[in-house]
Every structure is written in C-alpha cells, then in structure tokens.
Design an enzyme around this catalytic site. Structure first.
Site, PDB file in Angstrom:
ATOM      1  N   GLU A  90      -3.999 -10.847  -0.687  1.00  0.00           N
ATOM      2  CA  GLU A  90      -2.907  -9.845  -1.490  1.00  0.00           C
ATOM      3  C   GLU A  90      -3.097  -8.434  -0.862  1.00  0.00           C
ATOM      4  O   GLU A  90      -2.060  -7.938  -0.706  1.00  0.00           O
ATOM      5  CB  GLU A  90      -3.186 -10.207  -2.874  1.00  0.00           C
ATOM      6  CG  GLU A  90      -2.170  -9.259  -3.698  1.00  0.00           C
ATOM      7  CD  GLU A  90      -0.759  -9.675  -3.567  1.00  0.00           C
ATOM      8  OE1 GLU A  90       0.019  -8.776  -3.452  1.00  0.00           O
ATOM      9  OE2 GLU A  90      -0.447 -10.492  -3.083  1.00  0.00           O
ATOM     10  N   ASP A  91      -4.418  -7.852  -0.615  1.00  0.00           N
ATOM     11  CA  ASP A  91      -4.454  -6.434  -0.447  1.00  0.00           C
ATOM     12  C   ASP A  91      -4.846  -6.192   0.913  1.00  0.00           C
ATOM     13  O   ASP A  91      -4.991  -5.159   1.170  1.00  0.00           O
ATOM     14  CB  ASP A  91      -5.629  -5.917  -1.598  1.00  0.00           C
ATOM     15  CG  ASP A  91      -5.172  -6.023  -3.063  1.00  0.00           C
ATOM     16  OD1 ASP A  91      -4.141  -6.100  -3.233  1.00  0.00           O
ATOM     17  OD2 ASP A  91      -5.867  -5.977  -3.897  1.00  0.00           O
TER      18      ASP A  91
END
Length: 739
Positions: A90-91
């Site tokens: 996600e990051d």
C-alpha cells in the site's frame, strides 16, 4: 535528524524487533525466525522515508501490530511476517503483491493482498454511510480468502486506537465510531475478548471523553476496595479448595469502562449503584480428561460457602460457545451481601478465552469432529455468499450475528445446535440445510406444534415438518432472524419472482397480440412508464400475478393513439420531476408503497408525523392521537422513547409493504351435491392455483347435500375470480359465492 538521533532510533527499532521474537506465543523454529527477519528487513526498506503523525518512524507501527499478533493473539510465524508486511504494498512503489509472493510464498502474499484491499478502502475520503458499508462488506468478504486477514486487521486497528492522540479530534471520533461499529464486534465473535474490551474502552475515550474519564477516575479510586473485597472472598473459600488439593489461583477482573457505562445506561443507575463492577476468576491446573469434573468440584466448594443465583448459571463447558469459549459462570451472594460473578476455568480454557483463534488451534483435538470455530467460519462464509444484497442491510445483518448471545437447542436425534438468542424454528431449519428450510411446513418444539415465529429457548428440542409443496413467502422474513436464513429466503423469493415474471411475459405477449400490439422493447418501455413502474421485471411480475388486468391493458392501448405526444410529454414530465433527492433516494421507497397496521396488517387512515417525516420503507409505528387519528412516526423519532414509555397502550405496530405483493384474506361459500372425493377435488383446485393460500376449510353434509366454507389468501380480485370459476367447474358443485 542528527546522526546521534538516527542511531538512537535505529537502536530502538532493533530492540522492538528483538522483543517481538521474545514475546511470541508460539515457539519459533529457525526457519520461522528467518522468515520474520526477512519480513522485517523488507518492511524497514519499504517504510524508510515514512513517519507517523506523532513524528516517530513508521516502522514502529508494523512491529507493534506484529507484536499484538504474536503475543496477545498468539498467531504463527506466517501471520507475524504478514503483519510486518501489512502496509508494504500500500505504502511503497517498490513492492507489489507478486514481489511478496516471490519472496515469502503464496499464503503470506494472499494475506497481505487482503490487508492491502482493506487499507485502500479505509483511506477513501468523505464516505457516506452506504459507501462505508460497501467497504465493510468488501472487508468481510476477505474472510473467504483467509480468516487471518481480519485478525491482523483487528490488531492493526488496536494499535491505531492506542496511538491516536496526535490526530485531529474529528478524525479520532470517526475512527473510534468505526471501531465500535464493526471491529469490536468482530473481535468479540472471533473470541478475542481482551482486545474487544480494549477496543471498546479506547473508542469510548474518543467518542465520549467526559464519561470515559469520569468512570476511569472512579475505577482507580475504588480499586483498593475491590482488592480488599477479593481478598475477603478468597479467604472464605481458600481452606476448602486447598483441602481438595487443587492447584489454582484466584484473580479479580474489573469490568471494562465501556461495560460499566452500558450497565449504567441500561439500568438507569449511577456508578456507585453498579454493584458487579468486577468478577472473580478461579483458574485451575488440570489434564483434559478431568477438566469438567474439577470445574464442578470448584463450583460445589464455592456454592457451599456462598448462595448461588440459580438463574445465573452458565455452563459453557458442556456446550462451548461457537467461538470456542469454555467456562463455568455462576453468580453468588458474596461477603457484605453483594452479588459476585465467579468464572471457573482451566488453564487451557483461560488461554482460549484470552487468545481465541490461536489457542483454540493449539489445543485442537485430532478427531474428525468439526470444531466450533470452523463451523462458525463456515457459517460466516455462507452469510457472505449473497453478494447482491444491499450493503447497508448486509452489514447490519452481519452485525446482528456478531454480538448475539447464543442458545443451544436439540435436533430430534439429540444433536446439539447453537443459534443466536431470539432464533425461530425457521432459523433452525435453514441452519440444518437450505433444502430443509425452503420446504418447512411447520415445526414442533418439545413435541408441540408451534408457529414459525415462535422464539426458541435453550434446551428446546426442535422437529421441522417439511413438504414438497411448500415454498417461501414474504411473511417468512418477519419470522427469520439469522442472516443465513434471511439471505436464503430473500434469494428464493427473488427466484420465485423471476419465474412469475417469465410467465407474466408470455401472458402479456398473448394479451397484447389480441389488441394488435407487438411486445417489443419500445412497448415494454412505454408500459413501464404508463404504469409508473421501475423495471420491465416489475411489469411482467404484475401481469403474472394479475395485478395488471385486461381493462388496464386496453386503457394503455387507447393511450397509444396519440403515442408520440404522450411519450414526449411523459418523458418531459419525468425529466422535470427527477431531482437530486429522488436519485439519491433508496430503491426501497419505490417498492414499499403501502402502510399496514397491526398483526392483521390492516389498511387504516393515517397522517405522517412532521417531527420525523417518515418515508416509505422506514421502520415506523403508529400512534393513536386524541384529535388527529393515527400518526405515523419513525422508530428512531426523537419523540419515540417518550411516547413508547408513557403511552404504550396507544402504540400500533405498522410497516411498509409492496402493495403488489399484499395478500388479502377472503371467505368463499360452496354448496352442492355430496360426492365421494369432492373435498379432495376442491383442495386440489386451490393448491394448483398459483399464488393462492388456503388458511382454513370446513364442510358439512346433510342428506346428500353439502355446504362448505373456505378461507383463502389472494393477491388480487382477478386471481379470486379465476379461483371461483375453477371451483364452479368441479362436478357436484352448484353454487360458489364470496362472503
């Protein structure tokens, strides 16, 4: 940051990682440690430039989540690695799910993928209720992939709740409300009671800070008194327990702030008036074979000294909860005349109560019997099968099953079934099998016939009576409480509606042919518009049940004489009349157009209350006023509580229904010459008439002449006329009249 600060932070990160390995609940092999080390290195690399709102390095968050997973929940190395990696995809732009699969294998990748989907959902801005519900539904659907996805997400949410102080107050309140709405009930249902309690207390800290701080202060103040009381309780029974040579310890467990607040609200009392603010827990050592025997021995010792409340005995050793929870709970009159809850658990039971899923599998027997948690996950997945249901309804139904208390009922053969409190024979039937549920004709509870709406109690023996000729009807939704039963009934009703619509389409084709109109897309659109319906399915269904009759179709044909003008006019009217409010209005308002009152579902005159402005589809009740007749209010109307408390005798049950699906009770009188097999012929004609239900029948015969009365439910007058015509054709019947 200076080099000294960076060095200091790196030392803290290393210490946090080493602590993670030390506190792991499961014993880690060399390969496990290698896997966790590799996951840690990837997480450090992925989050190296990130910082949290508090200013600390982001990597502390995945380590903390992994620590909760390892020690408080007690999952394995695969789960610890997945927890460390839960935000990596996600990051970070450097890692994809495919990369995670190549580095760590399919299982870890699948869990990380599930967690990534949830993270991207929760980061959407300005979500309305239905979109938020849709996101919760997507999250719950990840249960189909791996239950560990949800468990790690709960750990992630717990750490976020523990470290929310640096966030904006509005953000804190939103996250806390979301936690109370879905994450705490999920933790409860998976058996993570300690985490559920902490989530509830932390949520209260941000949603109602004044109440939270007030109860917290008073709890700290009264802790010394509680410790003295537990010591006093302990000293009374210690000698007797020691005499039995038991290896045990007695602990006091204070009630959570959230549960004290809930008790104060429910009972309408102050903090000082809540007496059971803590429970006494007796945890004993035992091998598996003697656990039950020793639990009842301890029960016997406790009740020798303190009088038990017979209505408050809970035996979850003989019948564990569906989460796997086992314990013996009793409430006794303790020292100073105070009720005290005593929880009796073995060390194994205590571990399962605190660790839930993980301890459950650590102690799982190697027999073939499907255990309770597996059964629960299977039931949950069945509840998630029906993807087409409205997202808000889906989450509400799901939540109903999360916090529900359980009852235990027996099958005719003596097998034990666990159901939510408030369940009915219909819920029981669908819990056995969908086929049994859909063919339910009636039910016997403890040998006596009961209605399908009968509420079951623990210890009931339930026998379902089935018939090949029975099919679900809309009333069943009023009797069923579990999401599994309601989901299946809705699905079966939709299938039935589609079948009727298919027949209706052919009937419509034939009827239109007689008035020289071809059934094509243009004609269907015109009729949907003319009859003010929503879809072609609505049109065909109404023709199928006879709600759209021949005269109505002739009126439509007459209106076609100026078709172009009429079409343009209607289109303009529709265009002008559709507002943003109409577009956003729930579909339920167009389907549920008729209000009925009481158990008999009567249509009465009413006016809508201006204080809450109910619209079709809302949950409502009728209130009998002195001057204005019946006023209809929403169930969550600001004035509802006051009216229901002070004027309960004026409250009338009310609900919105789809008028096209409403059934009307009517009486038919028959007379004629008595023939052998006549009653059989009559009942055959009624059962073969689609959409007609017979509720009672009575016949009298005198000197070869008979008279009879039949009560039937029909959807409309057309169906009734068709039934009467068919009855008249039976040999021997002379006269058929509607009373």
């Amino acid at each position: 940051m200076t080099e000294v600060e960076i060095e200091k932070e790196n030392a803290q990160i290393t210490k946090a990682y080493k602590d993670l390995l030390k506190v792991s609940y499961t014993s880690l092999s060399k390969d496990d440690k290698k896997l966790i080390r590799k996951a840690f290195e990837v997480a450090v690399d992925a989050h190296k430039t990130q910082r949290r709102k508090s200013g600390e390095a982001y990597i502390f968050h995945p380590i903390a989540v992994a620590r909760i997973v390892a020690s408080e929940i007690g999952l394995d190395a695969t789960s610890i690695a997945a927890a460390l990696l839960h935000d990596v995809v996600e990051d970070s732009d450097n890692y994809t799910v495919k990369d995670i699969e190549e580095l760590f294998g399919e299982t870890v990748a699948k869990i990380v993928d599930g967690l990534t989907k949830i993270s991207s959902m929760s980061k959407e801005k300005d979500m309305d209720v239905s979109l938020q519900a849709e996101n919760f539904r997507k999250m719950l659907l990840t249960l189909n992939d791996d239950v560990r996805v949800i468990i790690i997400k709960i750990a992630d949410r717990l750490h976020n709740m523990q470290t929310m102080d640096s966030m904006r107050p509005d953000k804190q309140e939103k996250i806390a409300s979301e936690t109370l709405y879905i994450y705490a009930p999920l933790a409860h249902r998976i058996g993570l009671y300690n985490i559920k309690t902490e989530l509830e207390d932390l949520s209260l800290k941000y949603t109602e800070p004044e109440i939270y701080n007030d109860i917290l202060f008073k709890t700290k103040e009264s802790k010394q008194d509680q410790d003295v009381y537990i010591q006093e309780f302990n000293s009374v029974i210690k000698t007797s327990l020691d005499k039995e040579k038991l290896n045990y310890e007695i602990k006091g467990r204070p009630k959570s702030i959230f549960s004290i607040k809930r008790k104060m609200e429910k009972q309408g009392v102050s903090y000082d008036e809540v007496y059971d603010k803590f429970a006494v827990r007796i945890i004993y050592k035992s091998d598996k074979d003697n656990e039950k025997f020793l639990a009842w021995k301890i029960y016997s010792v406790v009740t020798d000294h303190f009088r038990p409340n017979p209505t408050r005995l809970r035996d979850w050793i003989s019948s564990p909860k569906s989460t796997g929870y086992e314990a013996l709970h009793i409430t006794v009159m303790g020292p100073k005349g105070r009720w005290v809850e005593v929880q009796i658990r073995s060390e194994r039971m205590n571990e399962i109560a605190e660790k839930g899923y993980a301890a459950h599998y650590k102690y799982k027997n190697n027999d073939n019997k499907e255990d309770n948690l597996d059964m629960w996950i299977n039931r949950l997945q069945e509840a998630l099968e029906n993807h087409s249901t409205n997202a808000v309804d889906f989450v509400e139904q799901f939540k109903l099953n999360l916090y529900s208390k359980e009852i235990f009922v027996f099958t005719p053969k003596g097998d034990l079934k666990s159901l939510p409190k408030g369940a009915t024979p219909l819920d029981f039937a669908f819990s056995i099998h969908t086929e049994v549920g859909m063919k339910t004709r009636g039910a016997k509870v403890n040998g006596k016939l009961v209605p399908l709406s009968h509420e079951l109690n623990s210890g009931d023996q339930v026998d379902i009576l089935t018939s090949e000729n029975v099919k679900p009807n809309p009333n069943w939704l009023d009797y069923a409480t579990t999401s599994r039963a309601r989901g299946k009934i809705k699905s079966l009703l939709r299938e039935d509606e589609k079948r009727i619509a298919e027949d209706g389409k052919e009937i419509l084709r034939r009827k239109l042919k007689q008035i020289k109109i071809v059934l094509n897309e243009k004609a269907v659109n015109e009729m949907v518009n003319y009859f003010k319906l929503k879809t072609s399915l609505d049109l065909f269904y109404r023709v199928g049940i006879g709600a759209i009759s021949n005269p109505m179709l002739k009126d439509y044909a007459a209106s076609r004489s100026n078709a172009l003008v009429s079409f343009i006019k209607n289109k303009m009217n529709r265009k002008n009349s559709i507002s943003k409010e109409d577009i956003e209005k729930d579909e339920i308002t167009s389907s549920y157009d008729m209000l009925v009152f009481g158990k008999e579902e009567e249509t009465l005159d009413y006016i809508l209350a201006t204080c809450c402005n109910p619209i079709p589809g809302d949950s409502v009740f009728g209130f009998l006023t002195i001057n204005d007749g019946i006023k209809v209010h929403k169930k969550n109307c600001p004035n509802a509580l006051s009216m229901q408390s002070n004027y309960a005798y004026r409250i009338m049950q009310a609900k919105w229904i789809d008028s096209s699906k409403q059934e009307y009770l009517t009486n038919i009188r028959l007379s004629g010459i008595d023939n052998l097999g006549l009653v059989n012929d009559i009942t055959k004609v009624i059962s073969e008439n689609m959409h007609v239900n017979m509720s009672s029948i009575s016949f009298q015969s005198h000197d070869g002449v008979f008279t009879g009365k039949i009560n039937v439910s029909v959807k409309n007058k057309t169906l009734l006329k068709k039934l009467i015509d068919n009855l008249k054709k039976i040999n021997g019947i002379e006269k058929v009249t509607r009373i």
